[in-house]
Design a protein around this motif. Structure first.
Motif, PDB file in Angstrom:
ATOM      1  N   GLY A 209       4.465   4.215   2.853  1.00  0.00           N
ATOM      2  CA  GLY A 209       3.368   3.270   2.896  1.00  0.00           C
ATOM      3  C   GLY A 209       3.746   2.025   3.663  1.00  0.00           C
ATOM      4  O   GLY A 209       4.687   2.018   4.452  1.00  0.00           O
TER       5      GLY A 209
ATOM      6  N   HIS B 200      -6.111   1.856  -7.665  1.00  0.00           N
ATOM      7  CA  HIS B 200      -6.127   3.235  -7.182  1.00  0.00           C
ATOM      8  C   HIS B 200      -7.233   3.368  -6.147  1.00  0.00           C
ATOM      9  O   HIS B 200      -8.360   2.936  -6.375  1.00  0.00           O
ATOM     10  CB  HIS B 200      -6.362   4.204  -8.336  1.00  0.00           C
ATOM     11  CG  HIS B 200      -5.256   4.191  -9.337  1.00  0.00           C
ATOM     12  ND1 HIS B 200      -4.173   5.041  -9.261  1.00  0.00           N
ATOM     13  CD2 HIS B 200      -5.044   3.414 -10.427  1.00  0.00           C
ATOM     14  CE1 HIS B 200      -3.353   4.795 -10.266  1.00  0.00           C
ATOM     15  NE2 HIS B 200      -3.861   3.812 -10.979  1.00  0.00           N
ATOM     16  N   LEU B 201      -6.913   3.989  -5.019  1.00  0.00           N
ATOM     17  CA  LEU B 201      -7.849   4.051  -3.903  1.00  0.00           C
ATOM     18  C   LEU B 201      -8.358   5.470  -3.680  1.00  0.00           C
ATOM     19  O   LEU B 201      -7.594   6.433  -3.774  1.00  0.00           O
ATOM     20  CB  LEU B 201      -7.169   3.568  -2.615  1.00  0.00           C
ATOM     21  CG  LEU B 201      -6.644   2.127  -2.621  1.00  0.00           C
ATOM     22  CD1 LEU B 201      -5.797   1.884  -1.381  1.00  0.00           C
ATOM     23  CD2 LEU B 201      -7.790   1.132  -2.688  1.00  0.00           C
TER      24      LEU B 201
ATOM     25  N   TYR C 213       0.863  -1.179   0.000  1.00  0.00           N
ATOM     26  CA  TYR C 213       0.000   0.000   0.000  1.00  0.00           C
ATOM     27  C   TYR C 213       0.901   1.230   0.000  1.00  0.00           C
ATOM     28  O   TYR C 213       1.754   1.389   0.871  1.00  0.00           O
ATOM     29  CB  TYR C 213      -0.898   0.023   1.240  1.00  0.00           C
ATOM     30  CG  TYR C 213      -1.480   1.390   1.513  1.00  0.00           C
ATOM     31  CD1 TYR C 213      -2.450   1.932   0.663  1.00  0.00           C
ATOM     32  CD2 TYR C 213      -1.027   2.157   2.583  1.00  0.00           C
ATOM     33  CE1 TYR C 213      -2.962   3.206   0.897  1.00  0.00           C
ATOM     34  CE2 TYR C 213      -1.542   3.424   2.820  1.00  0.00           C
ATOM     35  CZ  TYR C 213      -2.501   3.942   1.971  1.00  0.00           C
ATOM     36  OH  TYR C 213      -2.990   5.201   2.180  1.00  0.00           O
TER      37      TYR C 213
ATOM     38  N   GLU D 125      -9.926   8.315  -0.982  1.00  0.00           N
ATOM     39  CA  GLU D 125      -9.502   8.627   0.384  1.00  0.00           C
ATOM     40  C   GLU D 125     -10.196   7.717   1.395  1.00  0.00           C
ATOM     41  O   GLU D 125      -9.590   7.245   2.349  1.00  0.00           O
ATOM     42  CB  GLU D 125      -9.796  10.098   0.695  1.00  0.00           C
ATOM     43  CG  GLU D 125      -8.883  11.078  -0.010  1.00  0.00           C
ATOM     44  CD  GLU D 125      -7.417  10.842   0.301  1.00  0.00           C
ATOM     45  OE1 GLU D 125      -7.083  10.597   1.479  1.00  0.00           O
ATOM     46  OE2 GLU D 125      -6.594  10.898  -0.637  1.00  0.00           O
TER      47      GLU D 125
ATOM     48  N   GLU E 239     -11.385   4.703   0.838  1.00  0.00           N
ATOM     49  CA  GLU E 239     -10.843   3.347   0.676  1.00  0.00           C
ATOM     50  C   GLU E 239      -9.464   3.235   1.318  1.00  0.00           C
ATOM     51  O   GLU E 239      -9.130   2.206   1.919  1.00  0.00           O
ATOM     52  CB  GLU E 239     -10.788   2.993  -0.804  1.00  0.00           C
ATOM     53  CG  GLU E 239     -12.170   2.792  -1.422  1.00  0.00           C
ATOM     54  CD  GLU E 239     -12.133   2.723  -2.935  1.00  0.00           C
ATOM     55  OE1 GLU E 239     -13.175   2.380  -3.530  1.00  0.00           O
ATOM     56  OE2 GLU E 239     -11.069   3.023  -3.539  1.00  0.00           O
ATOM     57  N   LYS E 240      -8.655   4.287   1.200  1.00  0.00           N
ATOM     58  CA  LYS E 240      -7.347   4.283   1.849  1.00  0.00           C
ATOM     59  C   LYS E 240      -7.488   4.084   3.350  1.00  0.00           C
ATOM     60  O   LYS E 240      -6.747   3.311   3.965  1.00  0.00           O
ATOM     61  CB  LYS E 240      -6.617   5.594   1.569  1.00  0.00           C
ATOM     62  CG  LYS E 240      -6.120   5.759   0.138  1.00  0.00           C
ATOM     63  CD  LYS E 240      -5.451   7.118  -0.035  1.00  0.00           C
ATOM     64  CE  LYS E 240      -5.058   7.365  -1.475  1.00  0.00           C
ATOM     65  NZ  LYS E 240      -4.445   8.693  -1.675  1.00  0.00           N
TER      66      LYS E 240
ATOM     67  N   GLY F 137      -0.969   7.342  -5.026  1.00  0.00           N
ATOM     68  CA  GLY F 137      -0.928   6.156  -4.193  1.00  0.00           C
ATOM     69  C   GLY F 137      -1.865   5.069  -4.683  1.00  0.00           C
ATOM     70  O   GLY F 137      -2.681   5.281  -5.567  1.00  0.00           O
TER      71      GLY F 137
ATOM     72  N   HIS G  65       0.658   5.260   0.020  1.00  0.00           N
ATOM     73  CA  HIS G  65      -0.229   6.423   0.044  1.00  0.00           C
ATOM     74  C   HIS G  65       0.367   7.573  -0.743  1.00  0.00           C
ATOM     75  O   HIS G  65      -0.342   8.412  -1.277  1.00  0.00           O
ATOM     76  CB  HIS G  65      -0.593   6.838   1.470  1.00  0.00           C
ATOM     77  CG  HIS G  65       0.557   7.187   2.355  1.00  0.00           C
ATOM     78  ND1 HIS G  65       1.193   8.393   2.306  1.00  0.00           N
ATOM     79  CD2 HIS G  65       1.162   6.473   3.342  1.00  0.00           C
ATOM     80  CE1 HIS G  65       2.148   8.420   3.230  1.00  0.00           C
ATOM     81  NE2 HIS G  65       2.152   7.270   3.854  1.00  0.00           N
TER      82      HIS G  65
END
Length: 306
Positions: free
Chosen positions: A100, A134-135, A59, A137, A139-140, A79, A61
């Motif tokens: 990350g 791609h995530l 992961y 915010e 989902e992050k 990220g 960010h």
């Protein structure tokens, strides 16, 4: 360790990777969560390419630089996530800076658990470089929360429940990966429809140019290569758009072309089979009947019965 332009370095254990990136040994030999800001890499001695004997879920960010796996590099600005299975080729640009977390899981950690065999169903482990997740915010935040739970469990004293909990958290993480990739297919529908149009063009050209005579039936691997996608990503994308896998899509186009031959030419069924790329006419007959409920001869008879 000297850098090599020719041969990747195989890392057999998580402990070995910890040593390579300048970290102390892992709390558990078969699973580890790494804070990438703590890496202490000697860049001039770091291998250009790696092959890991374990799973790696990264992961990022934010990331300044490029990470590659498969046949290319991927530039991260906002990220995202990369999922790599054992024995995949990894490449890292020497100027890359990491922000990350990376979760490392050896297959032996999953032995005896259902996830040990079902992990292969998570197709994103086979996706290529340009297919990273791609995530948003939100989902992050979800992903980081699960990873933090894993990290906390790893810092606790190992007991009889530790492995069960860690495997459960891992399965949750993978299921979120499935959900978020599904969202990505939806939000990138315009791009994916363009890819579908290109795929149609490639298939039509392949069949119209009688390429099957030399190369056989068009394969998922061939189409994916033409579109610069991994076969698994192509199939998952098509299933999201059309409800059919890549193989089913190919078969449908082959049957459509077969119908054209049967109604507009005097070619025999065997000749049509070879034109389309079948090695044996019996295979063509079987597929045609499976898709239409009729044999090629019966289908043709409908148009020439008078």
């Amino acid at each position: 360790m000297k850098r090599s332009n020719q041969f990747p370095v195989t890392i057999h254990s998580i402990s070995e990777l910890h040593r390579l990136v300048g970290l102390p040994g892992p709390a558990h030999p078969l699973i580890s969560l790494i804070d990438n800001t703590r890496l202490n890499i000697e860049r001039e001695r770091f291998p250009e390419t790696l092959i890991l004997d374990f799973y790696k879920i990264s992961y990022k960010h934010t990331l300044n630089g490029r990470i590659g796996y498969g046949q290319g590099y991927y530039d991260f600005d906002e990220g995202g996530m990369i999922f790599t299975a054992p024995h995949q080729l990894l490449a890292i640009d020497k100027d890359t800076e990491y922000y990350g977390l990376s979760l490392l899981i050896h297959p032996d950690f999953l032995r005896g658990y259902q996830l040990g065999t079902s992990i292969s169903k998570y197709g994103f482990f086979s996706y290529d470089t340009n297919e990273a997740l791609h995530l948003s915010e939100k989902e992050k935040g979800t992903i980081v929360s699960v990873l933090e739970n894993i990290g906390q469990e790893l810092t606790n004293n190992i007991d009889d429940f530790s492995q069960d909990l860690l495997v459960s958290y891992l399965e949750v993480l993978l299921n979120y990966g499935n959900r978020f990739y599904k969202r990505q297919f939806v939000t990138r529908k315009a791009v994916n429809h363009d890819l579908l149009t290109k795929l149609e063009t490639i298939l039509v050209r392949y069949l119209d140019n009688r390429q099957g005579l030399q190369s056989g039936l068009p394969s998922v691997e061939y189409l994916a290569d033409q579109l610069n996608l991994s076969p698994r990503y192509l199939s998952d994308m098509l299933r999201s758009l059309t409800g059919q896998s890549a193989q089913q899509h190919i078969h449908q186009k082959v049957i459509d072309k077969a119908k054209e031959y049967l109604t507009n030419t005097n070619l025999s069924v065997a000749e049509i089979a070879y034109e389309l790329g079948f090695e044996y006419p019996q295979s063509f007959n079987k597929l045609f009947k499976n898709k239409t409920t009729l044999t090629p001869v019966a289908f043709k008879a409908q148009f020439f019965s008078n």
